[in-house]
Design a protein around this motif. Structure first.
Motif, PDB file in Angstrom:
ATOM      1  N   ALA A  30       0.838  -1.202   0.000  1.00 11.44           N
ATOM      2  CA  ALA A  30       0.000   0.000   0.000  1.00 11.44           C
ATOM      3  C   ALA A  30       0.875   1.255   0.000  1.00 11.44           C
ATOM      4  N   VAL A  31       1.960   1.229   0.749  1.00 10.92           N
ATOM      5  CA  VAL A  31       2.859   2.381   0.822  1.00 10.92           C
ATOM      6  C   VAL A  31       3.507   2.623  -0.542  1.00 10.92           C
ATOM      7  N   LEU A  32       3.874   1.548  -1.233  1.00  8.73           N
ATOM      8  CA  LEU A  32       4.516   1.677  -2.532  1.00  8.73           C
ATOM      9  C   LEU A  32       3.549   2.199  -3.589  1.00  8.73           C
ATOM     10  N   ALA A  33       2.276   1.805  -3.500  1.00  9.82           N
ATOM     11  CA  ALA A  33       1.303   2.151  -4.524  1.00  9.82           C
ATOM     12  C   ALA A  33       0.837   3.606  -4.426  1.00  9.82           C
ATOM     13  N   VAL A  34       0.773   4.154  -3.216  1.00  5.99           N
ATOM     14  CA  VAL A  34       0.223   5.501  -3.022  1.00  5.99           C
ATOM     15  C   VAL A  34       1.364   6.495  -2.806  1.00  5.99           C
ATOM     16  N   PRO A  35       1.503   7.499  -3.694  1.00  5.69           N
ATOM     17  CA  PRO A  35       2.558   8.497  -3.493  1.00  5.69           C
ATOM     18  C   PRO A  35       2.310   9.279  -2.205  1.00  5.69           C
ATOM     19  N   ASP A  36       3.378   9.623  -1.543  1.00 10.42           N
ATOM     20  CA  ASP A  36       3.258  10.325  -0.272  1.00 10.42           C
ATOM     21  C   ASP A  36       3.559  11.806  -0.487  1.00 10.42           C
ATOM     22  N   TYR A  37       2.521  12.609  -0.489  1.00 10.71           N
ATOM     23  CA  TYR A  37       2.692  14.054  -0.643  1.00 10.71           C
ATOM     24  C   TYR A  37       2.561  14.700   0.725  1.00 10.71           C
ATOM     25  N   THR A  38       3.644  15.279   1.185  1.00 13.71           N
ATOM     26  CA  THR A  38       3.614  15.940   2.482  1.00 13.71           C
ATOM     27  C   THR A  38       4.010  17.400   2.320  1.00 13.71           C
ATOM     28  N   VAL A  39       3.227  18.272   2.910  1.00 13.42           N
ATOM     29  CA  VAL A  39       3.524  19.701   2.911  1.00 13.42           C
ATOM     30  C   VAL A  39       3.717  20.122   4.365  1.00 13.42           C
ATOM     31  N   GLU A  50       3.855  25.047  -3.747  1.00  9.83           N
ATOM     32  CA  GLU A  50       3.081  24.662  -4.928  1.00  9.83           C
ATOM     33  C   GLU A  50       3.290  23.177  -5.178  1.00  9.83           C
ATOM     34  N   MET A  51       2.243  22.490  -5.639  1.00 10.50           N
ATOM     35  CA  MET A  51       2.328  21.047  -5.812  1.00 10.50           C
ATOM     36  C   MET A  51       1.359  20.590  -6.893  1.00 10.50           C
ATOM     37  N   THR A  52       1.775  19.588  -7.669  1.00 10.51           N
ATOM     38  CA  THR A  52       0.892  19.017  -8.690  1.00 10.51           C
ATOM     39  C   THR A  52       0.638  17.551  -8.368  1.00 10.51           C
ATOM     40  N   ILE A  53      -0.641  17.187  -8.297  1.00  8.41           N
ATOM     41  CA  ILE A  53      -1.014  15.805  -7.976  1.00  8.41           C
ATOM     42  C   ILE A  53      -2.101  15.352  -8.942  1.00  8.41           C
ATOM     43  N   LYS A  54      -2.505  14.107  -8.812  1.00  7.03           N
ATOM     44  CA  LYS A  54      -3.604  13.584  -9.625  1.00  7.03           C
ATOM     45  C   LYS A  54      -4.883  13.550  -8.789  1.00  7.03           C
ATOM     46  N   ARG A  55      -5.990  13.634  -9.473  1.00  8.92           N
ATOM     47  CA  ARG A  55      -7.293  13.611  -8.801  1.00  8.92           C
ATOM     48  C   ARG A  55      -7.421  12.347  -7.941  1.00  8.92           C
ATOM     49  N   GLY A  56      -7.920  12.522  -6.727  1.00  2.95           N
ATOM     50  CA  GLY A  56      -8.095  11.408  -5.808  1.00  2.95           C
ATOM     51  C   GLY A  56      -6.916  11.207  -4.864  1.00  2.95           C
ATOM     52  N   GLU A  57      -5.814  11.915  -5.118  1.00  2.00           N
ATOM     53  CA  GLU A  57      -4.648  11.761  -4.254  1.00  2.00           C
ATOM     54  C   GLU A  57      -4.768  12.657  -3.012  1.00  2.00           C
ATOM     55  N   THR A  58      -3.941  12.343  -2.032  1.00  2.00           N
ATOM     56  CA  THR A  58      -4.024  13.004  -0.730  1.00  2.00           C
ATOM     57  C   THR A  58      -2.747  13.777  -0.429  1.00  2.00           C
ATOM     58  N   ILE A  59      -2.895  14.977   0.071  1.00  2.00           N
ATOM     59  CA  ILE A  59      -1.754  15.734   0.584  1.00  2.00           C
ATOM     60  C   ILE A  59      -1.870  15.770   2.102  1.00  2.00           C
ATOM     61  N   LYS A  60      -0.778  15.417   2.766  1.00  2.00           N
ATOM     62  CA  LYS A  60      -0.746  15.501   4.225  1.00  2.00           C
ATOM     63  C   LYS A  60      -0.097  16.819   4.617  1.00  2.00           C
ATOM     64  N   VAL A  61      -0.824  17.649   5.308  1.00  2.00           N
ATOM     65  CA  VAL A  61      -0.312  18.944   5.757  1.00  2.00           C
ATOM     66  C   VAL A  61       0.102  18.800   7.221  1.00  2.00           C
TER      67      VAL A  61
END
Ligand SMILES: [Cu+2]
Length: 119
Positions: A30-39, A50-61
């Protein structure tokens, strides 16, 4: 009492060990499949800004300030979000389910800006 009960007693710990191994494996996949976006929120700024992601992805603030309260929100016609108070150390996941460009702002520090492009 005989062979059969001895067998049952021995078998259970092996089954538990196998299950634990299987769960650990799933966690890694699961960790490998989901990119980890942290701000990071630090020094009254978002890092990166500024950040570019795909629809449905999660950013952790993450509030990385030791003594500042933050409050992330998005107010747009297509997507709104409000974190409430983010005390130091708080991790706030934001799921971007809509495509577009969104400004994440801090209700406490008006100069804080995170621009998120959702493809
Ligand atoms: Cu702030």
């Amino acid at each position: 009492m005989g062979l059969r009960s001895e067998f049952r007693r021995a078998r259970r710990p092996i089954a538990i060990a196998f299950l634990a191994g299987a769960l650990t494996g799933l966690g890694t996949a699961a960790v490998l499949a989901v990119p980890d976006y942290t701000v990071s929120q630090k020094g009254r700024e978002f890092h990166p800004g500024e950040m570019t992601i795909k629809r449905g992805e999660t950013i952790k603030v993450v509030n990385d300030d030791a003594d500042l309260l933050h409050h992330a929100y998005i107010d747009s016609p297509t997507f709104s979000f409000d974190s409430g108070d983010q005390t130091p150390g708080t991790v706030t996941p934001i799921v971007f389910s809509v495509a577009g460009t969104f400004n994440v702002l801090c209700a406490i520090h008006p100069k804080m800006l995170l621009v998120v492009h959702v493809q």
